[in-house]
Design a protein around this motif. Structure first.
Motif, PDB file in Angstrom:
ATOM      1  N   LYS A  72     117.187 -13.011 -22.008  1.00 52.50           N
ATOM      2  CA  LYS A  72     117.399 -11.708 -21.395  1.00 52.50           C
ATOM      3  C   LYS A  72     117.514 -10.612 -22.454  1.00 52.50           C
ATOM      4  CE  LYS A  72     119.812 -13.700 -17.411  1.00 52.50           C
ATOM      5  NZ  LYS A  72     121.033 -13.658 -16.562  1.00 52.50           N
ATOM      6  N   LEU A  73     117.372  -9.390 -21.999  1.00 50.74           N
ATOM      7  CA  LEU A  73     117.532  -8.214 -22.847  1.00 50.74           C
ATOM      8  C   LEU A  73     118.899  -7.605 -22.574  1.00 50.74           C
ATOM      9  CD1 LEU A  73     116.241  -6.164 -24.852  1.00 50.74           C
ATOM     10  CD2 LEU A  73     115.465  -4.889 -22.846  1.00 50.74           C
ATOM     11  N   TYR A  74     119.647  -7.372 -23.640  1.00 51.81           N
ATOM     12  CA  TYR A  74     120.997  -6.821 -23.516  1.00 51.81           C
ATOM     13  C   TYR A  74     121.091  -5.504 -24.291  1.00 51.81           C
ATOM     14  CZ  TYR A  74     122.309 -11.563 -22.031  1.00 51.81           C
ATOM     15  OH  TYR A  74     122.396 -12.761 -21.369  1.00 51.81           O
ATOM     16  N   GLN A  75     122.156  -4.772 -23.993  1.00 51.45           N
ATOM     17  CA  GLN A  75     122.499  -3.598 -24.774  1.00 51.45           C
ATOM     18  C   GLN A  75     123.996  -3.642 -25.097  1.00 51.45           C
ATOM     19  OE1 GLN A  75     122.225   0.292 -22.937  1.00 51.45           O
ATOM     20  NE2 GLN A  75     121.972   1.332 -24.916  1.00 51.45           N
ATOM     21  N   ARG A  76     124.284  -3.542 -26.369  1.00 49.04           N
ATOM     22  CA  ARG A  76     125.672  -3.521 -26.835  1.00 49.04           C
ATOM     23  C   ARG A  76     126.070  -2.068 -27.080  1.00 49.04           C
ATOM     24  NH1 ARG A  76     125.065  -6.500 -30.790  1.00 49.04           N
ATOM     25  NH2 ARG A  76     125.899  -8.492 -30.055  1.00 49.04           N
ATOM     26  N   THR A  77     127.140  -1.643 -26.457  1.00 53.46           N
ATOM     27  CA  THR A  77     127.628  -0.274 -26.604  1.00 53.46           C
ATOM     28  C   THR A  77     129.079  -0.283 -27.058  1.00 53.46           C
ATOM     29  OG1 THR A  77     128.271  -0.190 -24.257  1.00 53.46           O
ATOM     30  CG2 THR A  77     126.061   0.605 -24.840  1.00 53.46           C
ATOM     31  N   GLU A  78     129.493   0.815 -27.622  1.00 56.52           N
ATOM     32  CA  GLU A  78     130.871   0.976 -28.070  1.00 56.52           C
ATOM     33  C   GLU A  78     131.480   2.217 -27.420  1.00 56.52           C
ATOM     34  OE1 GLU A  78     130.957   1.175 -32.284  1.00 56.52           O
ATOM     35  OE2 GLU A  78     130.274  -0.903 -32.600  1.00 56.52           O
ATOM     36  N   LYS A  79     132.717   2.084 -27.035  1.00 56.84           N
ATOM     37  CA  LYS A  79     133.431   3.223 -26.467  1.00 56.84           C
ATOM     38  C   LYS A  79     134.867   3.213 -26.970  1.00 56.84           C
ATOM     39  CE  LYS A  79     134.527   0.683 -22.203  1.00 56.84           C
ATOM     40  NZ  LYS A  79     134.427   0.695 -20.721  1.00 56.84           N
ATOM     41  N   SER A  80     135.469   4.376 -26.953  1.00 58.41           N
ATOM     42  CA  SER A  80     136.833   4.525 -27.446  1.00 58.41           C
ATOM     43  C   SER A  80     137.794   4.540 -26.258  1.00 58.41           C
ATOM     44  CB  SER A  80     136.970   5.810 -28.259  1.00 58.41           C
ATOM     45  OG  SER A  80     138.291   5.970 -28.717  1.00 58.41           O
ATOM     46  N   VAL A  81     138.778   3.660 -26.307  1.00 63.23           N
ATOM     47  CA  VAL A  81     139.804   3.570 -25.271  1.00 63.23           C
ATOM     48  C   VAL A  81     141.159   3.639 -25.954  1.00 63.23           C
ATOM     49  CG1 VAL A  81     140.785   2.178 -23.414  1.00 63.23           C
ATOM     50  CG2 VAL A  81     138.308   2.186 -23.797  1.00 63.23           C
ATOM     51  N   ASN A  82     141.884   4.729 -25.678  1.00 65.79           N
ATOM     52  CA  ASN A  82     143.207   4.929 -26.281  1.00 65.79           C
ATOM     53  C   ASN A  82     143.162   4.843 -27.801  1.00 65.79           C
ATOM     54  OD1 ASN A  82     144.332   5.194 -23.701  1.00 65.79           O
ATOM     55  ND2 ASN A  82     144.727   2.983 -23.556  1.00 65.79           N
ATOM     56  N   GLY A  83     142.107   5.424 -28.371  1.00 62.70           N
ATOM     57  CA  GLY A  83     142.002   5.468 -29.831  1.00 62.70           C
ATOM     58  C   GLY A  83     141.436   4.214 -30.457  1.00 62.70           C
ATOM     59  N   LYS A  84     141.085   3.201 -29.649  1.00 63.22           N
ATOM     60  CA  LYS A  84     140.537   1.964 -30.173  1.00 63.22           C
ATOM     61  C   LYS A  84     139.084   1.810 -29.710  1.00 63.22           C
ATOM     62  CE  LYS A  84     144.834  -0.663 -30.597  1.00 63.22           C
ATOM     63  NZ  LYS A  84     145.517  -1.932 -30.265  1.00 63.22           N
TER      64      LYS A  84
END
Length: 435
Positions: A72-84
């Protein structure tokens, strides 16, 4: 271009094998991945190699390991939650490449069939080529090519061009970004090693022993024993005696019966000679040699040799097969797919291809249950959510199933890793006595 691809794939069936004689034909045969002559005098190419049951079985095992696991094809993303920073991953179903990898790369092949053939090409020719049909820069179709009909060169600027040869002899040159080139282990970093050529002696000896064994049974006379009598009984007597023996002592139902004959007849059984025994041992040894070359454990093709595996040892062998044979295949094709099928901008946005290795646990329900329980947080902080575990079996998500758990009474944890304590509902105060 359309006319060329028509000549490349037309033919309507199996075409007659071209004869190769002389120095020039040998040169072209080698150039297009032809054959190697072993010391046994037998020419070894991919077709003759596949006539060896061990090679066919090993290639099928390797192909099954690549093709039967979802890709499969995936996408890895990053997000900030409470400074982390929190890393998230999703299936990129909105991308055209997802369906090409997971379902159908073209109109006449499934994803399983496509990867199965790719595996055979890489294992027996050292490389696999697929034409990438692009519309406005996006891949809309992938078409497998016969490795023997593709030649490539590195230009002065280190770019690649590929020359495709059709059945009618016409050629078409395409740029490197239109070819998905998967290569096996390589020495020059440009082309994969031709395993059939380098293992020609082992495969050639297997072909020679198998052929000699077959010719022995075709031309040799090997009865189970000899029944001799005193004096001549003539041809008619021999025919009558042979029919009598078959009627009264032939077949499984007559096994163990006592033979009583007249005229001082004697029965002398014929045992296997030392040469015959060594011939069989040679064939067994070649099975192990070919398995070594293709990195497949003999037990995976149903060959145990002189050792009978127990349940525990067989389980460890199957695990070793997944770790040392199948996982490297997944990494090879996964890395090649990321390089040739994804643009650099897509990789920078977190897109990547991945095999669902956990699918190997599906047949082993006990092992699968233990893995899921541990991943959920049975004895240590969990690393999978209930919905992720349900996704392995294509089950729909449930409400509240996107949180991780820790072992203490299996309570959910928040984004900061702290348990979420549920406040019990307040108990109404009892009225004073007498009211």
């Amino acid at each position: 271009m359309k006319g060329f691809f028509g000549s490349l794939f037309s033919g309507g069936g199996e075409r007659k094998e071209e004869s190769r004689y002389g120095l020039v034909d040998q040169m072209w045969a080698d150039f297009f991945g032809g054959f190697a002559t072993s010391k046994t005098g037998i020419s070894v190419n991919w077709k003759s190699a596949l006539s060896v049951t061990t090679v066919l079985a090993c290639c099928r095992v390797r192909a099954d390991g690549l093709a039967t696991v979802p890709w499969k094809l995936y996408q890895r993303t990053e997000k900030s939650v409470n400074g982390k920073t929190v890393v998230d991953r999703r299936e990129a179903r909105d991308q055209p490449l997802y369906d090409l990898l997971a379902t159908a790369p073209n109109e006449w092949m499934t994803s399983l069939e496509f990867r199965e053939t790719q595996s055979f090409h890489v294992d027996l020719a050292g490389r696999s080529y697929a034409f990438l049909n692009k519309v406005r820069g996006e891949i809309v179709e992938m078409i497998l090519l016969d490795p023997a009909r593709v030649a490539w060169k590195v230009n002065a600027d280190y770019s690649r061009t590929y020359t495709l040869r059709g059945i009618d002899g016409t050629t078409e040159t395409v740029p490197g970004d239109q070819i998905w080139h998967v290569k096996g282990p390589s020495w020059d970093t440009q082309e994969g090693l031709n395993v059939v050529r380098y293992a020609a002696e082992a495969i050639g000896l297997a072909l020679a022993t198998e052929e000699s064994h077959a010719m022995f049974h075709r031309n040799g006379a090997r009865p189970s024993g000899v029944l001799s009598t005193d004096g001549a009984i003539g041809e008619a007597g021999l025919v009558k005696l042979a029919a009598w023996v078959r009627r009264h002592f032939g077949g499984a139902e007559n096994t163990g019966k006592i033979m009583v004959v007249d005229r001082a007849a004697k029965f002398s059984p014929i045992q296997m000679t030392g040469v015959d025994s060594q011939h069989v041992e040679t064939r067994k040894f070649q099975v192990e040699r070919i398995c070594e070359v293709l990195r497949v454990m003999p037990i995976m093709i149903g060959f145990s040799g002189d050792k009978n595996a127990t349940f525990a040892s067989a389980e460890q062998m199957f695990l070793a097969h997944l770790v040392h044979c199948i996982r490297p295949i997944h990494r090879r094709f996964g890395g090649s797919g990321d390089l040739f099928l994804l643009k650099k901008e897509q990789r920078q946005k977190g897109y990547y291809t991945g095999f669902v290795d956990a699918d190997f646990l599906s047949p082993a329900m006990k092992d699968k249950g233990e893995y899921n329980s541990t991943a959920l947080g049975k004895s240590s902080p969990g690393w999978l959510t209930p919905n992720e575990i349900r996704g392995f079996d294509e089950l729909p998500p449930v409400t509240g199933g996107d949180r991780l758990y820790v072992p203490a009474n299996m309570v959910a944890i928040d984004e900061n890793g702290k348990p979420i304590l549920l406040t019990p509902p307040a108990t109404p105060a009892l009225p004073p006595p007498g009211e």
